[in-house]
Motif scaffolding. Structure first.
Motif, PDB file in Angstrom:
ATOM      1  N   ASP A 145      -3.820   3.244 -12.702  1.00  0.00           N
ATOM      2  CA  ASP A 145      -4.012   3.786 -11.351  1.00  0.00           C
ATOM      3  C   ASP A 145      -3.190   3.051 -10.291  1.00  0.00           C
ATOM      4  O   ASP A 145      -3.346   3.320  -9.101  1.00  0.00           O
ATOM      5  N   VAL A 147       0.106   2.373  -8.228  1.00  0.00           N
ATOM      6  CA  VAL A 147       1.302   3.141  -7.866  1.00  0.00           C
ATOM      7  C   VAL A 147       2.464   2.192  -7.577  1.00  0.00           C
ATOM      8  O   VAL A 147       2.337   1.262  -6.783  1.00  0.00           O
ATOM      9  N   SER A 161       2.919   5.675 -12.030  1.00  0.00           N
ATOM     10  CA  SER A 161       1.860   4.711 -12.348  1.00  0.00           C
ATOM     11  C   SER A 161       2.491   3.518 -13.061  1.00  0.00           C
ATOM     12  O   SER A 161       3.351   3.678 -13.929  1.00  0.00           O
ATOM     13  N   GLU A 350       0.451  -4.505  -5.942  1.00  0.00           N
ATOM     14  CA  GLU A 350       0.630  -3.109  -5.564  1.00  0.00           C
ATOM     15  C   GLU A 350       1.005  -2.970  -4.096  1.00  0.00           C
ATOM     16  O   GLU A 350       1.795  -2.091  -3.726  1.00  0.00           O
ATOM     17  N   ASN A 354       4.297  -1.026  -2.780  1.00  0.00           N
ATOM     18  CA  ASN A 354       4.205   0.135  -1.895  1.00  0.00           C
ATOM     19  C   ASN A 354       4.992  -0.031  -0.597  1.00  0.00           C
ATOM     20  O   ASN A 354       5.251   0.950   0.106  1.00  0.00           O
ATOM     21  N   ARG A 425       0.600   7.979  -3.797  1.00  0.00           N
ATOM     22  CA  ARG A 425      -0.477   8.103  -4.784  1.00  0.00           C
ATOM     23  C   ARG A 425      -0.710   9.563  -5.155  1.00  0.00           C
ATOM     24  O   ARG A 425      -0.855   9.901  -6.327  1.00  0.00           O
ATOM     25  N   GLU A 429      -0.344  11.185  -8.853  1.00  0.00           N
ATOM     26  CA  GLU A 429      -1.483  11.836  -9.506  1.00  0.00           C
ATOM     27  C   GLU A 429      -1.190  13.293  -9.859  1.00  0.00           C
ATOM     28  O   GLU A 429      -1.741  13.821 -10.825  1.00  0.00           O
TER      29      GLU A 429
END
Length: 471
Positions: A145, A147, A161, A350, A354, A425, A429
């Protein structure tokens, strides 16, 4: 061993040049086990009396123990492991020991010894590879999960992911596992009984020795058997491709560990510092892993080059066929000693990953595909989004922060339903095609990889169960 034909002793320089003890002594136990199979077969066919065979096997096992204890010191003047063991056997049981070599040449003897040795070594390599793949699958589940940016040309491409990243490397090593199984299968045939090149006039029973040593089958042609080294090349090809995969994984982590990227954190215990710069934390282990690829690939090219001009059947060039192979097996062992534990302790930041999404341009493909779903031909959608990208750059506006009015000023077909889609995200997904980057798909990849890995493990365990004693 050939003093009957020659009137002069071998020159000392020639002896030093031709000896192979430094290379083949490691195979002593395998050589003895092959000899035990041979002597059992000689008794089975009536070429040796039962008591003679028992004497020889008993003494061979004693020699094996002497080697384990370190009390048996090989002599260079006997050239190799095979002649040292045979000489020691004759010392221990006289003329009876001298009967061991009937119906056998060093050509098929060495071939048998190496195959016995390699089967055990390859099972050890399998254990290391299996551990490595399992570590990657654990990391894939751990970060399913998370990103991060995905790259092509080392330029940001689409959000993925981090679990997808780990699973991608796991897939590469899964292919290596299949290649390793194929290499093992190539090794797993018995050459004993092929003699120097043409078989034997003695009533040898090759099937008996095949079963005694736990091989799956016999080689088909005695000339081909003593001449080819395809099974070595299969191992080296597996190793070379595996080495490339290790190098690529190492390079990825080295790049993402740099200050400029900074979203991979490596464990201190697998890094080093600088002799002059106190702030440095260098990924030396990964760099060395990357460097090992050259050695491994070199061994494959070395043997390919050696084999290309050798006529049928055996030629002494082939004495050096194992040097690169054994160095490669040692190198693989070193890789497996450090890479799995290093990966197990890698951490992902993360938030830092990001930060690379700040301009929002990584979502451009999502916008193009959104337009396609609204009936815009893809090439037109691609051009329209390209204009939008240029507008964002010229106006210093993040693509994922544009208002609906700004979007419609550039691309009239955009509706309000686009805006909720424009997050990294959400983009990750929504990539839910089979094998895609979504957490759902990553977990499916993990489950399927585990099933396949378990099947490979069962196959390797079946091979292991067929190994004879002493190996």
């Amino acid at each position: 061993m050939w003093k009957g034909r020659f009137s002069q002793d071998m020159d000392a320089a020639v002896l030093g040049f031709t000896q192979s003890l430094d290379l083949d002594w490691r195979m002593a136990q395998a050589d003895i086990r092959g000899s035990i199979a041979h002597v059992r077969m000689l008794a089975h066919t009536g070429l040796l009396a039962g008591d003679e065979a028992e004497t020889i096997e008993k003494n061979l096992r004693e020699i094996a123990q002497e080697i384990k204890d370190g009390t048996f010191k090989p002599k260079v003047e006997l050239e190799d492991v095979h002649m040292n063991i045979e000489s020691r056997l004759i010392e221990k049981c006289g003329a009876t020991g001298a009967r061991l070599h009937m119906g056998r040449s060093r050509n098929d003897q060495v071939n048998t010894t190496v195959r016995l040795y390699l089967r055990k070594e390859l099972l050890g390599i399998w254990e290391g590879l299996e551990t490595l793949i399992n570590v990657l699958l654990v990391k894939a589940e751990e970060h399913a999960d998370v990103v991060v940016p995905g790259y092509t040309h080392l330029q940001q491409a689409q959000p993925v992911s981090m679990g997808h990243f780990w699973a991608a490397h796991a897939q590469a090593f899964m292919r290596d596992a299949r290649r390793l199984l194929a290499a093992y299968d190539a090794v797993d045939e018995s050459p004993l009984g092929c003699g120097a090149l043409a078989g034997s006039t003695l009533p040898l029973d090759r099937e008996f020795t095949m079963r005694d040593m736990g091989f799956s089958r016999m080689t088909e042609n005695s000339m081909d058997t003593v001449a080819h080294r395809d099974h070595f090349l299969d191992i080296l090809y597996f190793a070379a491709v595996f080495g490339d995969h290790v190098s690529r994984l190492s390079e990825d982590l080295i790049i993402y560990f740099t200050t400029e990227f900074g979203w991979v954190r490596l464990p201190d215990s697998f890094c080093t510092g600088s002799s002059i710069m106190p702030q440095k934390k260098n990924p030396d282990v990964l760099e060395l892993l990357r460097g090992k690829t050259g050695q491994i690939t070199g061994a494959l090219v070395d043997l390919l080059t050696m084999m290309k001009g050798i006529p049928l059947t055996y030629n002494r060039d082939l004495q050096d066929d194992k040097r690169g192979l054994f160095r490669t097996l040692e190198c693989l062992g070193l890789i497996f000693s450090v890479l799995p534990p290093l990966l197990a302790h890698v951490e992902i930041d993360e938030e830092k990953a990001n930060r690379g999404f700040a301009d929002g341009l990584i979502l451009a493909t999502d916008v193009a595909e959104y337009l396609v779903l609204r009936g815009v031909p893809f090439r037109s959608a691609h051009e329209k989004v390209g204009h939008a990208v240029r507008w964002c750059i010229e106006h210093d506006r993040p693509m994922d922060k544009l208002t609906l009015a700004e979007w419609q000023a550039v691309i009239p077909e955009v509706g309000e339903d686009l805006l909720p889609l424009l997050t990294p995200r959400r983009s990750m997904e929504r990539r839910n095609t089979y094998g895609g980057a979504s957490p759902e798909q990553v977990r499916g990849q993990i489950a399927r990889a585990k099933e396949k890995l378990a099947a490979y493990g069962r196959e390797m365990n079946a091979y292991k169960d067929r190994l004879p004693d002493m190996l």
